[in-house]
Write a protein that holds these residues in place. Structure first.
Motif, mmCIF file in Angstrom:
data_model
loop_
_atom_site.group_PDB
_atom_site.id
_atom_site.type_symbol
_atom_site.label_atom_id
_atom_site.label_comp_id
_atom_site.label_asym_id
_atom_site.label_seq_id
_atom_site.Cartn_x
_atom_site.Cartn_y
_atom_site.Cartn_z
ATOM 1 N N GLN A 158 0.200 -3.659 -8.321
ATOM 2 C CA GLN A 158 -0.660 -2.492 -8.134
ATOM 3 C C GLN A 158 -0.738 -2.065 -6.674
ATOM 4 O O GLN A 158 -0.834 -0.882 -6.377
ATOM 5 C CB GLN A 158 -2.071 -2.788 -8.677
ATOM 6 C CG GLN A 158 -2.895 -1.557 -8.932
ATOM 7 C CD GLN A 158 -2.266 -0.647 -9.985
ATOM 8 O OE1 GLN A 158 -1.904 -1.101 -11.065
ATOM 9 N NE2 GLN A 158 -2.129 0.630 -9.677
ATOM 10 N N LEU A 159 -0.667 -3.022 -5.745
ATOM 11 C CA LEU A 159 -0.675 -2.691 -4.321
ATOM 12 C C LEU A 159 0.485 -1.763 -3.997
ATOM 13 O O LEU A 159 0.305 -0.735 -3.328
ATOM 14 C CB LEU A 159 -0.583 -3.972 -3.478
ATOM 15 C CG LEU A 159 -0.435 -3.775 -1.963
ATOM 16 C CD1 LEU A 159 -1.721 -3.199 -1.377
ATOM 17 C CD2 LEU A 159 -0.070 -5.089 -1.284
ATOM 18 N N GLN A 160 1.669 -2.104 -4.468
ATOM 19 C CA GLN A 160 2.843 -1.276 -4.203
ATOM 20 C C GLN A 160 2.735 0.080 -4.893
ATOM 21 O O GLN A 160 3.042 1.114 -4.308
ATOM 22 C CB GLN A 160 4.114 -2.015 -4.637
ATOM 23 C CG GLN A 160 4.400 -3.224 -3.768
ATOM 24 C CD GLN A 160 5.555 -4.067 -4.263
ATOM 25 O OE1 GLN A 160 5.958 -3.990 -5.428
ATOM 26 N NE2 GLN A 160 6.102 -4.907 -3.376
ATOM 27 N N GLU A 161 2.280 0.085 -6.121
ATOM 28 C CA GLU A 161 2.123 1.346 -6.845
ATOM 29 C C GLU A 161 1.091 2.245 -6.157
ATOM 30 O O GLU A 161 1.327 3.434 -5.964
ATOM 31 C CB GLU A 161 1.712 1.062 -8.290
ATOM 32 C CG GLU A 161 1.763 2.288 -9.158
ATOM 33 C CD GLU A 161 1.566 1.977 -10.631
ATOM 34 O OE1 GLU A 161 0.953 2.824 -11.310
ATOM 35 O OE2 GLU A 161 2.014 0.910 -11.110
ATOM 36 N N ASN A 162 -0.045 1.673 -5.771
ATOM 37 C CA ASN A 162 -1.084 2.456 -5.080
ATOM 38 C C ASN A 162 -0.579 3.016 -3.757
ATOM 39 O O ASN A 162 -0.909 4.139 -3.383
ATOM 40 C CB ASN A 162 -2.335 1.610 -4.847
ATOM 41 C CG ASN A 162 -3.093 1.324 -6.128
ATOM 42 O OD1 ASN A 162 -2.878 1.966 -7.157
ATOM 43 N ND2 ASN A 162 -3.965 0.339 -6.073
ATOM 44 N N TRP A 163 0.212 2.226 -3.038
ATOM 45 C CA TRP A 163 0.759 2.687 -1.760
ATOM 46 C C TRP A 163 1.621 3.928 -1.974
ATOM 47 O O TRP A 163 1.528 4.893 -1.227
ATOM 48 C CB TRP A 163 1.560 1.555 -1.104
ATOM 49 C CG TRP A 163 2.034 1.888 0.267
ATOM 50 C CD1 TRP A 163 1.328 1.775 1.432
ATOM 51 C CD2 TRP A 163 3.322 2.404 0.638
ATOM 52 N NE1 TRP A 163 2.107 2.188 2.503
ATOM 53 C CE2 TRP A 163 3.331 2.579 2.035
ATOM 54 C CE3 TRP A 163 4.467 2.721 -0.083
ATOM 55 C CZ2 TRP A 163 4.437 3.052 2.728
ATOM 56 C CZ3 TRP A 163 5.574 3.203 0.608
ATOM 57 C CH2 TRP A 163 5.551 3.359 1.992
ATOM 58 N N LEU A 164 2.445 3.919 -3.005
ATOM 59 C CA LEU A 164 3.286 5.081 -3.306
ATOM 60 C C LEU A 164 2.441 6.305 -3.658
ATOM 61 O O LEU A 164 2.756 7.427 -3.245
ATOM 62 C CB LEU A 164 4.257 4.757 -4.441
ATOM 63 C CG LEU A 164 5.356 3.767 -4.079
ATOM 64 C CD1 LEU A 164 6.061 3.263 -5.345
ATOM 65 C CD2 LEU A 164 6.349 4.368 -3.103
ATOM 66 N N LEU A 165 1.375 6.098 -4.397
ATOM 67 C CA LEU A 165 0.493 7.210 -4.746
ATOM 68 C C LEU A 165 -0.187 7.779 -3.496
ATOM 69 O O LEU A 165 -0.375 8.998 -3.383
ATOM 70 C CB LEU A 165 -0.539 6.771 -5.783
ATOM 71 C CG LEU A 165 0.052 6.376 -7.157
ATOM 72 C CD1 LEU A 165 -0.997 5.701 -8.010
ATOM 73 C CD2 LEU A 165 0.666 7.576 -7.860
#
Length: 190
Positions: free
Chosen positions: A177-184
């Motif tokens: 989720q950290l990586q996904e949130n960063w992309l968002l």
């Protein structure tokens, strides 16, 4: 999105290489995600390098028209001699190798972000020339998927669509989720 999804994707042998995915981009060219070439594991869980598998992976990237490989792994994650071996092998195949480590399961740090613009310019030019740009981390999922999706966002693709496209080629990509949130968040800053 369907316009560039239907292009022929370069062939690679997943049994002989650590290439996880080769993804067409809206600007042309492809993004490749790979585990660290030649990194294998003994039955006891200890890591070792297989020079033949490294060469086959790098040859597979070259066959997919890659001229650029960005290694995202930290040297301490790998067996001794990994960076010198991949540098020597890459050079012999005409593959430009760059190192820009990201901590495993994390997102780019300030140092990476400061160095990124120079990489991005080269990578965008390669894609526009129809080439493949390759990203390598330890397994080829988290950091490689993160940067592949970031490149797609930079090409104008919405973050959710970029994440979905990368995962459609390799479901394990963008590991947390950290990586996904960063992309968002990156998308909001565009």
């Amino acid at each position: 999105m369907d316009v560039f999804m239907s292009r022929d994707v370069p062939f690679f042998d997943p049994e002989a290489t650590s290439i996880r995915a080769v993804i067409p981009t809206p600007r042309g060219g492809h993004l490749a995600m790979t585990g660290f070439p030649g990194l294998l594991t003994h039955v006891d869980g200890s890591a070792y390098l297989d020079p033949q598998q490294m060469r086959e992976t790098l040859e597979g990237l070259r066959a997919a028209e890659a001229r650029e490989l960005l290694v995202l792994t930290e040297e301490v994650e790998l067996p001794d001699g990994a960076f010198p071996l991949i540098l020597k092998t890459s050079q012999s195949l005409g593959l430009r190798l760059s190192f820009a480590p990201i901590e495993d399961f994390k997102v780019p740090c300030d140092r990476f972000l400061a160095e990124w613009p120079a990489h991005r310019v080269r990578f965008e030019a390669a894609l526009e020339a129809g080439e493949t740009v390759a990203f390598s981390c330890q397994y080829g999922a988290g950091r490689s998927g993160l940067i592949a999706a970031w490149m797609l966002i930079g090409a104008g693709m919405p973050a959710a669509e970029a994440i979905a496209l990368v995962r459609s080629h390799f479901p394990e990509a963008i590991e947390n989720q950290l990586q996904e949130n960063w992309l968002l968040e990156v998308e909001k800053e565009r």
